[in-house]
Design a protein around this motif. Structure first.
Motif, PDB file in Angstrom:
ATOM      1  N   UNK A 316       0.871  -1.097  -0.043  1.00 26.36           N
ATOM      2  CA  UNK A 316      -0.109  -0.010   0.020  1.00 26.36           C
ATOM      3  C   UNK A 316       0.855   1.259   0.040  1.00 26.36           C
ATOM      4  N   UNK A 317       0.401   2.371  -0.096  1.00 24.38           N
ATOM      5  CA  UNK A 317       1.277   3.518   0.042  1.00 24.38           C
ATOM      6  C   UNK A 317       2.131   3.642   1.097  1.00 24.38           C
ATOM      7  N   UNK A 318       3.315   4.047   0.887  1.00 22.52           N
ATOM      8  CA  UNK A 318       4.367   4.082   2.161  1.00 22.52           C
ATOM      9  C   UNK A 318       4.030   4.919   2.674  1.00 22.52           C
ATOM     10  N   UNK A 319       3.487   6.189   2.516  1.00 19.63           N
ATOM     11  CA  UNK A 319       3.179   7.332   3.626  1.00 19.63           C
ATOM     12  C   UNK A 319       2.113   6.559   4.383  1.00 19.63           C
ATOM     13  N   UNK A 320       1.315   5.749   4.333  1.00 22.16           N
ATOM     14  CA  UNK A 320       0.359   5.306   5.245  1.00 22.16           C
ATOM     15  C   UNK A 320       1.124   4.358   6.322  1.00 22.16           C
ATOM     16  N   UNK A 321       2.254   3.862   6.204  1.00 19.04           N
ATOM     17  CA  UNK A 321       3.009   3.237   6.966  1.00 19.04           C
ATOM     18  C   UNK A 321       3.514   3.997   8.138  1.00 19.04           C
ATOM     19  N   UNK A 322       3.583   5.413   7.961  1.00 17.91           N
ATOM     20  CA  UNK A 322       4.108   6.453   8.913  1.00 17.91           C
ATOM     21  C   UNK A 322       3.463   6.579  10.350  1.00 17.91           C
ATOM     22  N   UNK A 323       3.819   6.464  11.402  1.00 15.81           N
ATOM     23  CA  UNK A 323       3.293   6.614  12.747  1.00 15.81           C
ATOM     24  C   UNK A 323       3.816   7.984  13.148  1.00 15.81           C
ATOM     25  N   UNK A 324       2.684   8.596  13.853  1.00 14.94           N
ATOM     26  CA  UNK A 324       2.902   9.821  14.426  1.00 14.94           C
ATOM     27  C   UNK A 324       4.200   9.826  15.365  1.00 14.94           C
ATOM     28  N   UNK A 325       5.058  10.792  15.123  1.00 14.90           N
ATOM     29  CA  UNK A 325       6.253  10.879  16.089  1.00 14.90           C
ATOM     30  C   UNK A 325       5.899  10.825  17.489  1.00 14.90           C
ATOM     31  N   UNK A 326       4.872  11.430  17.829  1.00 17.72           N
ATOM     32  CA  UNK A 326       4.574  11.729  19.166  1.00 17.72           C
ATOM     33  C   UNK A 326       3.959  10.669  19.811  1.00 17.72           C
ATOM     34  N   UNK A 327       2.654  10.497  19.244  1.00 11.51           N
ATOM     35  CA  UNK A 327       1.653   9.582  19.688  1.00 11.51           C
ATOM     36  C   UNK A 327       1.670   8.147  19.133  1.00 11.51           C
ATOM     37  N   UNK A 328       2.514   7.904  18.258  1.00 13.70           N
ATOM     38  CA  UNK A 328       2.798   6.400  17.873  1.00 13.70           C
ATOM     39  C   UNK A 328       1.444   5.761  17.218  1.00 13.70           C
ATOM     40  N   UNK A 329       0.719   6.596  16.521  1.00 11.21           N
ATOM     41  CA  UNK A 329      -0.725   6.128  15.882  1.00 11.21           C
ATOM     42  C   UNK A 329      -0.530   6.372  14.215  1.00 11.21           C
ATOM     43  N   UNK A 330      -1.285   5.430  13.587  1.00  8.98           N
ATOM     44  CA  UNK A 330      -1.079   5.292  12.212  1.00  8.98           C
ATOM     45  C   UNK A 330      -2.271   6.480  11.628  1.00  8.98           C
ATOM     46  N   UNK A 331      -1.908   7.694  11.995  1.00  8.11           N
ATOM     47  CA  UNK A 331      -2.980   8.729  11.581  1.00  8.11           C
ATOM     48  C   UNK A 331      -3.300   8.825  10.269  1.00  8.11           C
ATOM     49  N   UNK A 332      -2.352   8.597   9.401  1.00  7.56           N
ATOM     50  CA  UNK A 332      -2.677   8.884   7.733  1.00  7.56           C
ATOM     51  C   UNK A 332      -3.502   7.602   7.432  1.00  7.56           C
ATOM     52  N   UNK A 333      -3.234   6.329   7.900  1.00  5.67           N
ATOM     53  CA  UNK A 333      -4.162   5.232   7.599  1.00  5.67           C
ATOM     54  C   UNK A 333      -5.513   5.408   8.082  1.00  5.67           C
TER      55      UNK A 333
END
Length: 441
Positions: A316-333
């Motif tokens: 899937x899109x690589x950007x979706x794999x990012x976790x928020x640096x502070x909250x550690x949540x997959x916000x984009x997904x």
């Protein structure tokens, strides 16, 4: 064989009680407040109806035990997607994620959000034509806002949702059995008007009410001591749900009888109205609205973890794999999944999508359980939990779900066919994606 690496970006903040309430919240949505009437229309007695709810509960418990071993073997985010990818290859994992995004999680959330809107309108006396859609979209936006700032906060709110929906269930049971249930003798009685009604037709609405037990596995990367906690939470949560569902149906039958339940479009409201009048109906409307909102919350949060892991794998899109640096949540997904759920809501096809979602969800559960045979043969790691009665228990689960799927294809070939077509469309999509973007080495 060594296990897959566990993503380090998630924080293991979920305690055992949090995990158990996620199981409860992922299963109890709007189904128990609406579907018993549909199931009663397709059975011929209170006894048959209760046997259906007990049997479906036992079947779901078997599935939950299988997922408990899978979660103990792979205590990481992604759940069914990870199991299918490892056992059957990336195409199988992609097909699960594809169907999850298009219909299973998003379609269920869109449909249940409309249940929230309809009961919220009834609670506050708002015209559904004017307020139904804004409230539906608003519910999904609220879910997004609750979970953008870390799963710990989201879990606390979800615990509140789960406890409130259990309170609504308890209110129904008390009212039905002790305050209004003068007809306890009619609970198991036959319904002459429905003599000869088939047993199988009641399976789908009952199974829909039990679906969602796999969501906790998607969050396994955020559970403390998951190899111990996840199996215990699944078993405790499932037992709470089975007891709650059976008692609620007994309460419905005690107050309404089988014929009255079959004729009711809102049995929970009918029971509460008999006891407390219009105030009782408004109270249960609040309970159903909260229950629906809690279900949407769990569904979308769990689905976002699947998309995040797919992004890590290059499926899937690589950007979706990012976790928020502070909250550690997959916000984009999470935002992507909620945005697609809103699109489905605006399309006005959520009712049909719910049918596809139920069909696809249980089919995916059966495939997920089948991966257990692969793990037993190819994974030499010693799991801290093992399914009792293996291989009989998973075989029973797969066989019964296969029977339900085949019966659905026979009785409702159009909806089943569309559901299968959506899944099949993922095959060319996978090869196009692989050609354009490649896979993670």
């Amino acid at each position: 064989m060594s296990s897959s690496p566990i993503p380090t970006g998630y924080l293991r903040s979920l305690r055992p009680w949090d995990a158990a309430l996620i199981v409860v919240g992922g299963i109890i949505g709007g189904g128990i407040f609406l579907n018993p009437g549909i199931a009663a229309q397709r059975t011929d007695s209170g006894l048959t109806l209760l046997l259906m709810w007990v049997g479906a509960g036992v079947l779901t418990l078997i599935g939950a035990l299988c997922y408990a071993e899978l979660g103990a073997r792979r205590p990481q985010a992604g759940g069914s997607y990870v199991y299918m990818r490892e056992a059957f290859g990336p195409l199988a994992g992609f097909l699960f994620g594809w169907t999850m995004l298009l219909v299973i999680y998003s379609g269920s959330s869109a449909a249940v959000a409309t249940i929230f809107a309809s009961y919220a309108c009834a609670l506050f006396g708002l015209p559904p034509a004017a307020w139904g859609l804004p409230l539906t979209v608003g519910a999904l936006v609220i879910v997004a806002g609750l979970n953008l700032f870390g799963l710990k906060l989201g879990a606390q709110i979800q615990n509140l949702f789960a406890l409130l929906k259990l309170l609504a269930v308890a209110a129904l049971v008390v009212c039905g059995l002790f305050l209004a249930g003068a007809g306890h003798g009619q609970v198991l009685a036959a319904d002459p008007a429905r003599h000869g009604v088939g047993f199988m037709g009641a399976a789908l609405p009952v199974l829909f009410a039990y679906s969602g037990f796999t969501y906790l596995n998607n969050l396994a990367g955020e559970i403390r001591d998951p190899q111990r906690t996840l199996p215990r939470a699944l078993m405790l949560g499932m037992l709470l749900v089975i007891v709650a569902y059976v008692l609620v149906n007994v309460a419905y039958l005690a107050v309404l009888g089988h014929a009255g339940l079959a004729a009711s479009h809102a049995p929970a409201a009918d029971v509460m109205q008999q006891v407390f009048g219009p105030i009782g109906a408004r109270v249960i409307a609040l309970g159903v609205a909260i229950s629906a909102l809690g279900f949407c919350n769990i569904t979308l949060v769990a689905g976002a973890r699947v998309l995040q892991v797919m992004g890590e794998d290059g499926l899937f899109f690589r950007s979706v794999a990012r976790l928020h640096p502070r909250y550690h949540t997959p916000n984009i997904a999470l935002l992507l999944l909620i945005a697609w759920s809103i699109v489905l809501t605006l399309s006005g096809t959520y009712g049909q999508l719910l049918d596809y979602a139920t069909f696809g969800d249980w089919l995916a559960c059966a495939v997920g359980v089948s991966t257990l045979f692969w793990y037993r043969r190819h994974d030499d790691a010693t799991a801290r939990f093992r399914v009792p009665g293996y291989p009989l228990m998973p075989l029973i689960f797969i066989a019964v779900i296969a029977w339900v799927v085949l019966a659905t294809m026979r009785d409702n070939p159009m909806n089943a066919g569309i559901g299968l077509a959506i899944i099949a469309a993922g095959v060319p999509a996978y090869f196009i994606w692989r050609r354009l973007f490649g896979l993670k080495p």
